[in-house]
Design an enzyme around this catalytic site. Structure first.
Site, short mmCIF file in Angstrom:
data_model
loop_
_atom_site.label_atom_id
_atom_site.label_comp_id
_atom_site.label_asym_id
_atom_site.label_seq_id
_atom_site.Cartn_x
_atom_site.Cartn_y
_atom_site.Cartn_z
N HIS A 167 0.86 -1.18 0.00
CA HIS A 167 0.00 0.00 0.00
C HIS A 167 0.90 1.24 0.00
CE1 HIS A 167 -4.20 -1.02 0.02
NE2 HIS A 167 -3.94 -2.06 0.80
N ASP A 225 -4.99 2.15 2.03
CA ASP A 225 -5.29 1.54 3.32
C ASP A 225 -5.85 2.58 4.29
OD1 ASP A 225 -2.81 2.81 3.19
OD2 ASP A 225 -1.84 1.46 4.60
N TYR A 245 -7.86 7.22 -17.91
CA TYR A 245 -8.70 7.97 -16.98
C TYR A 245 -8.89 9.40 -17.48
CZ TYR A 245 -7.83 4.30 -13.50
OH TYR A 245 -7.76 3.11 -12.82
N GLU A 255 -0.15 8.80 10.94
CA GLU A 255 -1.48 8.34 11.34
C GLU A 255 -2.20 9.34 12.25
OE1 GLU A 255 -0.80 3.51 11.13
OE2 GLU A 255 -0.17 4.59 12.94
#
Length: 394
Positions: A105, A110, A302, A377
């Site tokens: 990841h 995630d 895209y 985080e």
């Protein structure tokens, strides 16, 4: 009222830190590629079930769509998180590093899944205040497989939601900073593959062969020059050759050389212009050298990610109420990375929003798509709260 609600959600999201980080680390340790993500899908389904959120799985891909119905009439808000990882060997040294060799990841998906699951918990806690409904779209296959388009084909936006939002963590902006803009936000992405065919032979006698390697070398430079002379600088494009393959050893002229690359644009007009340029320049250079050429565009392409100006403005306003004006930035320019959230914005107005996760104390953080990418985080609760506020606010 909105400011009070924002501060309350931010505090409640902070209380969910342990759960959100645990989910993020579990997904990080078990990354999956493409459209088939059974481990990640099961984690999401189990979590939504525990929260009492009804959910359905994709018919042909590992998508998950959760539905939260409010107690009062109002708009339908779609919140999207992508789920897939990248084909990289992780070198972060984290205790929860990838347990899957060659898969990592490295783009923060995630964190996206963990934040949206955290937001689902907040939304269920505030369901009595929710006007309208919320669609929680967990999407596989963002990294080149066109998962968003596949979800559309399976009926994701039938009927179309009133507004759609996605968060994306970014390591090269300060941790906790929230940023977006109206209009073009991210570029289109197209892959090209050019195959040059000459005639093989001995390296000592190039006149008896037709060497495709110098043709390839000339073509790489010609594409760069042609781009600068064909594209308006105020409607930019970027073309990069990322791979050249030819030959088997030092003293043999090969028969075939291949060139593989990508180009990015911020408007459909320029995107088409660059596609035509690649065909024209490749054909001209090959013809000049007597080589055969084949040009193809093999990747899922895209379109430009275009934020709705009102949707982006709403996101910026709510973010300021949530974290204060100093931690919110209206971007001046778009970025040349690409996102298949662009497909959803073509159907439902809304915005892609960036959340800074630069690790503290690191002067030059590894960027997204690096096998050394780290996520702060401590910033994730801001994404959790913003997801929820985007659905709850008028």
């Amino acid at each position: 009222m909105a400011m009070t609600k924002g501060l309350q959600l931010l505090s409640e999201a902070k209380d969910l830190d342990a759960s959100v980080i645990e989910i993020r680390r579990a997904i990080h340790a078990h990354p999956e590629l493409g459209l088939d993500l059974p481990v990640t899908q099961k984690l999401i389904l189990d979590r939504l079930d525990a929260l009492g959120v009804p959910a359905t799985r994709g018919a042909t891909i590992s998508s998950v769509v959760g539905h939260i119905a409010g107690t009062q009439p109002g708009p339908t808000t779609l919140l999207r998180a992508d789920m897939d990882a990248l084909a990289l060997v992780e070198e972060t040294g984290l205790p929860f590093a990838s347990a899957v060799q060659g898969v990592m990841h490295a783009c923060g998906h995630d964190a996206h899944v963990a934040m949206l699951l955290g937001a689902a918990e907040l939304l269920m806690a505030h369901r009595h205040e929710l006007r309208g409904s919320v669609i929680l779209a967990f999407q596989p296959g963002e990294e080149g497989a066109g998962g968003a388009r596949r979800m559309l084909e399976e009926g994701l936006m039938q009927p179309s939601p009133d507004r759609s939002y996605a968060l994306h963590v970014i390591t090269n902006i300060p941790s906790g900073l929230i940023a977006t803009r109206g209009g073009p936000m991210m570029a289109s992405a197209d892959e090209f593959l050019i195959t040059l065919t000459g005639r093989g032979g001995h390296a000592s006698a190039p006149h008896e062969a037709r060497d495709p390697i110098p043709v390839a070398a000339e073509l790489v430079l010609a594409l760069q020059v042609a781009l600068t002379r064909s594209v308006n600088v105020f409607d930019p494009a970027v073309l990069t050759v990322g791979q050249i393959e030819a030959g088997t050893t030092f003293n043999i002229i090969p028969e075939v050389a291949t060139i593989r690359g990508t180009f990015r644009a911020l408007s459909e007009e320029t995107r088409v212009k660059v596609s035509d340029l690649v065909n024209r320049v490749a054909g001209g250079i090959a013809k000049a050298h007597g080589a055969e050429v084949d040009v193809s565009f093999p990747m899922e392409s895209y379109p430009v990610t275009v934020n709705d100006p009102e949707g982006a403005g709403r996101a910026l306003q709510l973010a300021r109420l949530l974290v204060g004006p100093d931690a919110v930035q209206e971007m001046v320019t778009p970025v040349m990375g690409a996102e298949d959230f662009s497909y959803l914005l073509q159907v439902s107005p809304g915005a892609m929003i960036f959340l800074g996760v630069a690790p503290p104390g690191v002067d030059d953080p590894a960027p997204n798509h690096s096998n050394r990418m780290l996520v702060d985080e401590a910033a994730l609760h801001r994404g959790v709260a913003l997801y929820a506020l985007l659905a709850l606010a008028d």
